[in-house]
Design a protein around this motif. Structure first.
Motif, PDB file in Angstrom:
ATOM      1  N   GLN A  45       0.812  -1.216   0.000  1.00  0.00           N
ATOM      2  CA  GLN A  45       0.000   0.000   0.000  1.00  0.00           C
ATOM      3  C   GLN A  45       0.846   1.267   0.000  1.00  0.00           C
ATOM      4  O   GLN A  45       0.344   2.357  -0.260  1.00  0.00           O
ATOM      5  N   GLU A  46       2.131   1.120   0.303  1.00  0.00           N
ATOM      6  CA  GLU A  46       3.031   2.274   0.366  1.00  0.00           C
ATOM      7  C   GLU A  46       3.864   2.425  -0.904  1.00  0.00           C
ATOM      8  O   GLU A  46       4.062   3.535  -1.399  1.00  0.00           O
ATOM      9  N   THR A  47       4.347   1.309  -1.447  1.00  0.00           N
ATOM     10  CA  THR A  47       5.284   1.374  -2.578  1.00  0.00           C
ATOM     11  C   THR A  47       4.676   0.906  -3.890  1.00  0.00           C
ATOM     12  O   THR A  47       5.250   1.150  -4.955  1.00  0.00           O
ATOM     13  N   TRP A  48       3.517   0.213  -3.844  1.00  0.00           N
ATOM     14  CA  TRP A  48       2.840  -0.284  -5.047  1.00  0.00           C
ATOM     15  C   TRP A  48       3.820  -0.980  -5.995  1.00  0.00           C
ATOM     16  O   TRP A  48       4.014  -0.552  -7.124  1.00  0.00           O
ATOM     17  N   PRO A  49       4.453  -2.074  -5.552  1.00  0.00           N
ATOM     18  CA  PRO A  49       5.434  -2.762  -6.412  1.00  0.00           C
ATOM     19  C   PRO A  49       4.776  -3.382  -7.636  1.00  0.00           C
ATOM     20  O   PRO A  49       3.574  -3.682  -7.628  1.00  0.00           O
ATOM     21  N   LEU A 139       1.612  11.969  -3.978  1.00  0.00           N
ATOM     22  CA  LEU A 139       0.650  13.006  -3.592  1.00  0.00           C
ATOM     23  C   LEU A 139       0.195  12.800  -2.155  1.00  0.00           C
ATOM     24  O   LEU A 139       0.132  13.749  -1.359  1.00  0.00           O
ATOM     25  N   VAL A 140      -0.109  11.564  -1.787  1.00  0.00           N
ATOM     26  CA  VAL A 140      -0.531  11.248  -0.418  1.00  0.00           C
ATOM     27  C   VAL A 140       0.575  11.620   0.568  1.00  0.00           C
ATOM     28  O   VAL A 140       0.318  12.202   1.626  1.00  0.00           O
ATOM     29  N   ASN A 141       1.823  11.282   0.227  1.00  0.00           N
ATOM     30  CA  ASN A 141       2.948  11.585   1.117  1.00  0.00           C
ATOM     31  C   ASN A 141       3.130  13.084   1.316  1.00  0.00           C
ATOM     32  O   ASN A 141       3.684  13.525   2.327  1.00  0.00           O
ATOM     33  N   ALA A 142       2.695  13.873   0.341  1.00  0.00           N
ATOM     34  CA  ALA A 142       2.893  15.327   0.402  1.00  0.00           C
ATOM     35  C   ALA A 142       1.748  16.057   1.098  1.00  0.00           C
ATOM     36  O   ALA A 142       1.835  17.259   1.324  1.00  0.00           O
ATOM     37  N   PHE A 180      -7.370   4.110  -5.340  1.00  0.00           N
ATOM     38  CA  PHE A 180      -7.022   5.405  -4.754  1.00  0.00           C
ATOM     39  C   PHE A 180      -7.934   5.705  -3.557  1.00  0.00           C
ATOM     40  O   PHE A 180      -7.474   6.109  -2.487  1.00  0.00           O
ATOM     41  N   GLU A 181      -9.235   5.502  -3.784  1.00  0.00           N
ATOM     42  CA  GLU A 181     -10.215   5.782  -2.736  1.00  0.00           C
ATOM     43  C   GLU A 181      -9.974   4.883  -1.518  1.00  0.00           C
ATOM     44  O   GLU A 181     -10.031   5.332  -0.372  1.00  0.00           O
ATOM     45  N   TRP A 182      -9.720   3.610  -1.771  1.00  0.00           N
ATOM     46  CA  TRP A 182      -9.472   2.647  -0.696  1.00  0.00           C
ATOM     47  C   TRP A 182      -8.270   3.062   0.142  1.00  0.00           C
ATOM     48  O   TRP A 182      -8.300   2.996   1.375  1.00  0.00           O
ATOM     49  N   LYS A 183      -7.202   3.523  -0.506  1.00  0.00           N
ATOM     50  CA  LYS A 183      -6.001   3.970   0.204  1.00  0.00           C
ATOM     51  C   LYS A 183      -6.320   5.187   1.078  1.00  0.00           C
ATOM     52  O   LYS A 183      -5.944   5.232   2.258  1.00  0.00           O
ATOM     53  N   LEU A 184      -6.997   6.176   0.521  1.00  0.00           N
ATOM     54  CA  LEU A 184      -7.328   7.388   1.274  1.00  0.00           C
ATOM     55  C   LEU A 184      -8.251   7.062   2.456  1.00  0.00           C
ATOM     56  O   LEU A 184      -8.063   7.570   3.561  1.00  0.00           O
ATOM     57  N   THR A 185      -9.233   6.213   2.205  1.00  0.00           N
ATOM     58  CA  THR A 185     -10.171   5.837   3.269  1.00  0.00           C
ATOM     59  C   THR A 185      -9.446   5.140   4.412  1.00  0.00           C
ATOM     60  O   THR A 185      -9.711   5.397   5.593  1.00  0.00           O
ATOM     61  N   GLY A 186      -8.509   4.230   4.054  1.00  0.00           N
ATOM     62  CA  GLY A 186      -7.742   3.531   5.071  1.00  0.00           C
ATOM     63  C   GLY A 186      -6.923   4.482   5.935  1.00  0.00           C
ATOM     64  O   GLY A 186      -6.875   4.348   7.168  1.00  0.00           O
ATOM     65  N   LEU A 187      -6.282   5.468   5.305  1.00  0.00           N
ATOM     66  CA  LEU A 187      -5.489   6.437   6.053  1.00  0.00           C
ATOM     67  C   LEU A 187      -6.367   7.292   6.963  1.00  0.00           C
ATOM     68  O   LEU A 187      -5.998   7.596   8.107  1.00  0.00           O
ATOM     69  N   ASN A 261       3.229   2.822  18.364  1.00  0.00           N
ATOM     70  CA  ASN A 261       1.788   2.644  18.623  1.00  0.00           C
ATOM     71  C   ASN A 261       0.956   3.032  17.403  1.00  0.00           C
ATOM     72  O   ASN A 261      -0.039   3.758  17.517  1.00  0.00           O
ATOM     73  N   MET A 262       1.387   2.558  16.236  1.00  0.00           N
ATOM     74  CA  MET A 262       0.681   2.807  14.981  1.00  0.00           C
ATOM     75  C   MET A 262       0.495   1.482  14.251  1.00  0.00           C
ATOM     76  O   MET A 262       1.185   0.507  14.530  1.00  0.00           O
ATOM     77  N   SER A 263      -0.404   1.460  13.297  1.00  0.00           N
ATOM     78  CA  SER A 263      -0.499   0.290  12.421  1.00  0.00           C
ATOM     79  C   SER A 263       0.720   0.275  11.508  1.00  0.00           C
ATOM     80  O   SER A 263       1.376   1.304  11.302  1.00  0.00           O
ATOM     81  N   ILE A 264       1.016  -0.884  10.952  1.00  0.00           N
ATOM     82  CA  ILE A 264       2.184  -1.011  10.079  1.00  0.00           C
ATOM     83  C   ILE A 264       2.036  -0.107   8.864  1.00  0.00           C
ATOM     84  O   ILE A 264       2.975   0.603   8.476  1.00  0.00           O
ATOM     85  N   SER A 265       0.850  -0.125   8.249  1.00  0.00           N
ATOM     86  CA  SER A 265       0.635   0.659   7.037  1.00  0.00           C
ATOM     87  C   SER A 265       0.809   2.148   7.302  1.00  0.00           C
ATOM     88  O   SER A 265       1.481   2.860   6.553  1.00  0.00           O
ATOM     89  N   TYR A 266       0.211   2.633   8.398  1.00  0.00           N
ATOM     90  CA  TYR A 266       0.300   4.055   8.694  1.00  0.00           C
ATOM     91  C   TYR A 266       1.719   4.446   9.101  1.00  0.00           C
ATOM     92  O   TYR A 266       2.237   5.483   8.697  1.00  0.00           O
ATOM     93  N   PHE A 267       2.367   3.587   9.909  1.00  0.00           N
ATOM     94  CA  PHE A 267       3.737   3.892  10.345  1.00  0.00           C
ATOM     95  C   PHE A 267       4.679   4.028   9.162  1.00  0.00           C
ATOM     96  O   PHE A 267       5.536   4.912   9.126  1.00  0.00           O
TER      97      PHE A 267
END
Length: 338
Positions: A45-49, A139-142, A180-187, A261-267
């Motif tokens: 979800q972070e690097t989209w390999p 874009l999300v990272n920024a 895209f929507e799924w990623k934003l919703t998860g964050l 104290n974060m989820s792996i994806s968010y951390f």
């Protein structure tokens, strides 16, 4: 250049596969590493390999379950499975999810080279879609740094360019938008659990879709603005101090996420936003600095230094050192002593 994720829980096997992939790729790829299936899912979800090389038997989430999740969400990716179990049932199940490459441990470099070569066609087909995934992640990272107007404009431009894609069918284009929507919703759910987040309206016109994503971008920016900067500084200091103390260990993304104290994806995305580096890159920088000290202050050999600073193999240590410093460890020692 395309991105490969290596998911393997045994450190020496993971390092060996990473080293082989780097030698095969010769600068044409970028790499991420995961120590278990849960980390791999977060890094996807972070690097989209574009290529996933995964062990079957892993903690948290096994390799086939990981591939099933990717398949069900329609994330564009090609796979190479590695396993110590010569079991046709695994191969049969993997075929259902589009897996065509299945290698047994210990992984042979030439077999891996051939598997990657056969993956090339799929990689080329996914290349443009993967570029959109990367643009979206940038874009999300920024979001936490860019001005709201800038972030909103870039979101509009990205979604508009996806809507204008003509070479893929409408269903595939919609799936990309859903990702895209799924990623934003998860964050958003990470930052504000229970928050109600709207979905793309059914049969929405292009202008409505762009407006929908602009609304999601606005919500994201609002969440980042509310974050406590002092608390963030305290957490990042605690994480970095831990790395500087325990750099010799096989430090995992899971371990660091728990410390913060974060989820792996968010951390994963949070750490990169705070430091400008991925967790693996940061750990490697710390290890290389420690290695440089040992090269200057001791007579230790390369394999001894590699072991003392936390690299699983000497070749991996030498490659990372040369990539970071510009010269080999031996050349660095001679140059600095002179």
């Amino acid at each position: 250049m395309y991105h490969i994720l290596v998911a393997e829980d045994e450190p020496w096997i993971r390092s060996s596969v990473v080293e082989m992939v780097n030698r095969i790729g010769e600068g044409t790829i970028t790499l991420s590493e995961a120590t278990n299936g849960e980390e791999a899912w977060a890094l996807i979800q972070e690097t989209w390999p574009t290529v996933l090389i995964t062990d079957i038997m892993m903690p948290k989430i096994d390799g086939l379950s990981l591939i099933q999740k990717i398949h069900e969400l329609g994330i564009p990716m090609t796979y190479i499975i590695i396993s110590g179990y010569d079991n046709f049932q695994y191969a049969q199940k993997a075929i259902r999810y589009g897996v065509t490459e299945y290698l047994l441990k210990p992984v042979d470099m030439e077999q891996l080279r051939e598997a990657l070569r056969r993956c090339e066609q799929n990689v080329n087909n996914l290349k443009e879609i993967s570029q959109y995934m990367s643009r979206f992640q940038q874009l999300v990272n920024a979001f936490g740094e860019a001005a709201p107007q800038t972030a909103g404009r870039k979101m509009s431009e990205l979604i508009d360019s996806v809507l204008k894609l003509k070479y893929i069918n409408p269903a595939a284009r919609l799936n990309l938008l859903r990702l895209f929507e799924w990623k934003l919703t998860g964050l958003m759910n990470e930052m504000s659990p229970g928050q109600s987040v709207p979905s793309i309206p059914a049969d929405a016109e292009d202008t409505a879709i762009i407006r929908h994503f602009n609304q999601l971008a606005d919500i994201m920016i609002m969440h980042y603005a509310k974050q406590n900067k002092t608390n963030t500084n305290n957490i990042i200091k605690r994480v970095c101090d831990y790395i500087h103390t325990y750099y010799k260990k096989d430090i995992s993304l899971t371990e660091m996420a728990q410390l913060a104290n974060m989820s792996i994806s968010y951390f994963s995305s949070w750490f990169k936003r705070c430091t400008g580096r991925t967790l693996v890159q940061y750990i490697q920088e710390v290890r290389i600095e420690k290695a440089k000290q040992l090269l200057l202050e001791t007579q230790l050999k390369n394999y001894e230094i590699a072991e003392q600073v936390g690299f699983a193999t000497q070749p991996y240590f030498i490659r990372v050192f040369k990539s970071s410093v510009g010269v080999s460890p031996n050349a660095y020692r001679k140059r600095m002593w002179l």
